[in-house]
Design an enzyme around this catalytic site. Structure first.
Site, PDB file in Angstrom:
ATOM      1  N   CYS A  75      42.278  23.012  27.660  1.00  0.00           N
ATOM      2  CA  CYS A  75      41.133  23.385  28.510  1.00  0.00           C
ATOM      3  C   CYS A  75      39.782  23.039  27.881  1.00  0.00           C
ATOM      4  O   CYS A  75      38.750  23.122  28.542  1.00  0.00           O
ATOM      5  CB  CYS A  75      41.193  24.868  28.859  1.00  0.00           C
ATOM      6  SG  CYS A  75      42.651  25.268  29.840  1.00  0.00           S
ATOM      7  N   HIS A 127      34.160  27.195  30.522  1.00  0.00           N
ATOM      8  CA  HIS A 127      35.502  26.965  31.066  1.00  0.00           C
ATOM      9  C   HIS A 127      35.898  28.214  31.853  1.00  0.00           C
ATOM     10  O   HIS A 127      35.789  29.339  31.362  1.00  0.00           O
ATOM     11  CB  HIS A 127      36.477  26.712  29.921  1.00  0.00           C
ATOM     12  CG  HIS A 127      37.894  26.840  30.339  1.00  0.00           C
ATOM     13  ND1 HIS A 127      38.393  26.169  31.435  1.00  0.00           N
ATOM     14  CD2 HIS A 127      38.921  27.584  29.847  1.00  0.00           C
ATOM     15  CE1 HIS A 127      39.669  26.485  31.583  1.00  0.00           C
ATOM     16  NE2 HIS A 127      40.007  27.349  30.643  1.00  0.00           N
ATOM     17  N   ASN A 160      41.666  28.886  37.377  1.00  0.00           N
ATOM     18  CA  ASN A 160      41.459  28.140  36.134  1.00  0.00           C
ATOM     19  C   ASN A 160      42.038  26.739  36.338  1.00  0.00           C
ATOM     20  O   ASN A 160      43.250  26.580  36.459  1.00  0.00           O
ATOM     21  CB  ASN A 160      42.171  28.886  34.998  1.00  0.00           C
ATOM     22  CG  ASN A 160      42.088  28.178  33.661  1.00  0.00           C
ATOM     23  OD1 ASN A 160      41.848  26.973  33.602  1.00  0.00           O
ATOM     24  ND2 ASN A 160      42.314  28.915  32.593  1.00  0.00           N
TER      25      ASN A 160
HETATM   26  N1  COA Z   1      50.715  41.024  38.616  1.00  0.00           N
HETATM   27  C1  COA Z   1      50.994  42.278  38.218  1.00  0.00           C
HETATM   28  N2  COA Z   1      51.228  42.623  36.945  1.00  0.00           N
HETATM   29  C2  COA Z   1      51.142  41.635  36.030  1.00  0.00           C
HETATM   30  C3  COA Z   1      50.847  40.305  36.359  1.00  0.00           C
HETATM   31  C4  COA Z   1      50.618  40.010  37.721  1.00  0.00           C
HETATM   32  N3  COA Z   1      50.309  38.779  38.159  1.00  0.00           N
HETATM   33  N4  COA Z   1      50.836  39.574  35.235  1.00  0.00           N
HETATM   34  C5  COA Z   1      51.113  40.407  34.230  1.00  0.00           C
HETATM   35  N5  COA Z   1      51.305  41.649  34.707  1.00  0.00           N
HETATM   36  C6  COA Z   1      51.640  42.872  33.985  1.00  0.00           C
HETATM   37  C7  COA Z   1      52.261  42.613  32.630  1.00  0.00           C
HETATM   38  O1  COA Z   1      53.640  42.340  32.779  1.00  0.00           O
HETATM   39  C8  COA Z   1      51.983  43.932  31.927  1.00  0.00           C
HETATM   40  O2  COA Z   1      52.962  44.845  32.333  1.00  0.00           O
HETATM   41  P1  COA Z   1      53.544  45.923  31.271  1.00  0.00           P
HETATM   42  O3  COA Z   1      52.365  46.712  30.806  1.00  0.00           O
HETATM   43  O4  COA Z   1      54.526  46.678  32.095  1.00  0.00           O
HETATM   44  O5  COA Z   1      54.161  45.083  30.178  1.00  0.00           O
HETATM   45  C9  COA Z   1      50.658  44.373  32.509  1.00  0.00           C
HETATM   46  O6  COA Z   1      50.448  43.578  33.704  1.00  0.00           O
HETATM   47  C10 COA Z   1      49.495  44.159  31.579  1.00  0.00           C
HETATM   48  O7  COA Z   1      49.663  42.879  31.006  1.00  0.00           O
HETATM   49  P2  COA Z   1      48.554  42.289  30.064  1.00  0.00           P
HETATM   50  O8  COA Z   1      48.974  40.924  29.635  1.00  0.00           O
HETATM   51  O9  COA Z   1      48.198  43.270  29.014  1.00  0.00           O
HETATM   52  O10 COA Z   1      47.360  42.230  31.110  1.00  0.00           O
HETATM   53  P3  COA Z   1      45.912  41.748  30.860  1.00  0.00           P
HETATM   54  O11 COA Z   1      44.945  42.759  31.337  1.00  0.00           O
HETATM   55  O12 COA Z   1      45.743  41.207  29.489  1.00  0.00           O
HETATM   56  O13 COA Z   1      45.803  40.536  31.880  1.00  0.00           O
HETATM   57  C11 COA Z   1      45.896  38.174  31.781  1.00  0.00           C
HETATM   58  C12 COA Z   1      46.678  39.452  31.751  1.00  0.00           C
HETATM   59  C13 COA Z   1      46.817  36.991  31.594  1.00  0.00           C
HETATM   60  C14 COA Z   1      45.187  38.088  33.120  1.00  0.00           C
HETATM   61  C15 COA Z   1      44.850  38.220  30.644  1.00  0.00           C
HETATM   62  O14 COA Z   1      45.491  38.530  29.430  1.00  0.00           O
HETATM   63  C16 COA Z   1      44.109  36.950  30.490  1.00  0.00           C
HETATM   64  O15 COA Z   1      43.337  36.588  31.342  1.00  0.00           O
HETATM   65  N6  COA Z   1      44.290  36.242  29.375  1.00  0.00           N
HETATM   66  C17 COA Z   1      43.620  34.999  29.135  1.00  0.00           C
HETATM   67  C18 COA Z   1      44.145  33.960  30.048  1.00  0.00           C
HETATM   68  C19 COA Z   1      43.309  32.731  30.000  1.00  0.00           C
HETATM   69  O16 COA Z   1      42.135  32.790  30.113  1.00  0.00           O
HETATM   70  N7  COA Z   1      43.939  31.625  29.786  1.00  0.00           N
HETATM   71  C20 COA Z   1      43.323  30.385  29.758  1.00  0.00           C
HETATM   72  C21 COA Z   1      42.750  30.133  28.450  1.00  0.00           C
HETATM   73  S1  COA Z   1      42.273  28.482  28.378  1.00  0.00           S
END
Ligand code: COA
Length: 369
Positions: A119, A263, A293
């Site tokens: 990215c 980004h 994204n």
């Molecule tokens: N719908 C519902 N629940 C979801 C889900 C979805 N689409 N995706 C994940 N979950 C759940 C997980 O399984 C987890 O469940 P658990 O607590 O029972 O294990 C819970 O939501 C929390 O997961 P977590 O990963 O801690 O959530 P988060 O608040 O960190 O959000 C992301 C997850 C991926 C949105 C977040 O971590 C994020 O944005 N990370 C960066 C991603 C990014 O920017 N990537 C590109 C970089 S270039």
């Protein structure tokens, strides 16, 4: 390729901008109908409501060609003499996608190669193009960020399926002087390969081979994987650190930054980055709600939407910053140049350009005297 010359001007100046996203809209309701997720979870955790997907049979080069054509038109139509494509989803592992894109734009013969920095790829490609221009190896470079994550994300992976979308954005850079509007720089670029497992596609390369004892990959390792929580933390720290480094190098104060164009990783990450920089949220440029994204395409697509909104005016201080797999990160600044009105990326494409070799396709020479 242009011959090098000791008197070549030393910086890259942005002189054209274009972007394109495929017409198919995938909204949160569609994903909630087939995955264990909800519109409320997606909107609250990511800020995303819609993303675009290519159709079966389409590929990254189809996005890149349309975005590239729009950028060249915006720059006045003169043919670039080098083409760079930043992508994580090349049409094929081999060859690179950029030569195909160049040929379809009628630019066969120019140097063309891909930049792989996930990215952060668009920022790395801007810096690479700046080097080509600084040495006089090129005088006009088309830099495209293009990704089709829908082709590598497991459709059953509820986390990544909601975040990523497909699209392409592009700029044309020409040789110029540092005082001009649109001059790029300074840059800050970095990487940390210790984080290689945080964002990855495990199979298909030389470590998990397509040929050999194990045979071609068939399992989940062929899909895109991301450790969301760790990536979140790295994204905030690296983007704000890199942005701060480039502001210091440019000797820009907070007030100089009219727009932060990051980004488009996740809306919460972007808000956190501007907060770390001590900037008001109104200066954040984001279109993640509508496009998700889009990987290497997200910075130029955000520029396109902001320009189409009339938000970027000549002379405005613009900070670009990105973070991605690798891990990689990068930033640069520019004063926004005067450009013709920008076509919104969601505007329908021109009739498709045939692929080279398609019956009835003119040779590149015939297309571009
Ligand atoms: N719908 C519902 N629940 C979801 C889900 C979805 N689409 N995706 C994940 N979950 C759940 C997980 O399984 C987890 O469940 P658990 O607590 O029972 O294990 C819970 O939501 C929390 O997961 P977590 O990963 O801690 O959530 P988060 O608040 O960190 O959000 C992301 C997850 C991926 C949105 C977040 O971590 C994020 O944005 N990370 C960066 C991603 C990014 O920017 N990537 C590109 C970089 S270039």
């Amino acid at each position: 390729m242009a011959q090098t010359s000791p008197s070549a001007p030393s910086v890259a100046v942005l002189c054209g901008l274009g972007g394109w996203v495929p017409p198919r809209i995938v909204d949160n309701a569609e994903l909630s109908a087939r995955l264990d997720t909800t519109d409320a979870w997606i909107t609250e955790r990511t800020g995303i409501r819609h993303r675009r997907h290519i159709e079966p049979g389409q590929a990254t080069s189809d996005l890149a060609v349309e975005a590239g054509r729009r950028a060249v038109r915006s720059a006045g139509g003169a043919p670039p003499d080098a083409v760079l494509v930043a992508t994580t989803t090349p049409d094929r592992p081999c060859p690179a996608t950029a030569p195909v894109v160049a040929a379809r734009l009628g630019l066969a013969g120019v140097p063309a190669f891909d930049v792989a920095a996930v990215c952060t790829g668009f920022l790395y490609a801007l810096a690479t193009a700046s080097g080509l221009l600084a040495t006089g190896a090129a005088r006009r470079v088309l830099v495209i960020g293009a990704d089709a994550y829908s082709t590598i994300v497991d459709p059953g992976d509820r986390t990544n399926a909601v975040i990523f979308g497909d699209g392409a954005g592009a700029v044309v850079l020409r040789s110029g002087s540092p005082e001009e509007l649109g001059a790029l720089g300074p840059f800050d670029l970095g990487s940390d390969g210790a984080g290689e497992d945080l964002i990855t596609v495990r199979a298909g390369g030389s470590r998990q081979r397509s040929a050999g004892d194990d045979g071609p990959p068939a399992g989940p390792e062929r899909f895109f994987e991301m450790h969301g929580r760790a990536v979140y933390r790295h994204a905030v720290v690296r983007m704000s650190g890199s942005a701060r480094a480039v502001l210091d190098a440019a000797d820009w104060k907070s007030d100089t930054v009219a727009h932060v164009v990051p980004h488009q990783a996740n809306l919460r990450i972007l808000r956190s980055v501007v907060e770390h920089l001590g900037l008001p949220e109104e200066r954040l440029v984001t279109n993640i709600r509508d496009l998700g994204n889009t990987g290497a395409a997200s910075v130029p697509l955000a520029l396109c939407d902001a320009a189409a909104d009339g938000r970027l005016t000549p002379g405005d201080g613009v900070l670009l910053t990105a973070f991605g797999g690798g891990l990689t990160w990068g930033s640069c600044v520019l004063r926004w140049p005067a450009l013709p009105p920008t076509v919104r990326p969601a505007t329908p494409a021109d009739p498709p350009t045939p692929r080279p070799g398609t019956p009835g396709t003119p040779t590149p020479k015939e297309q571009h005297p």
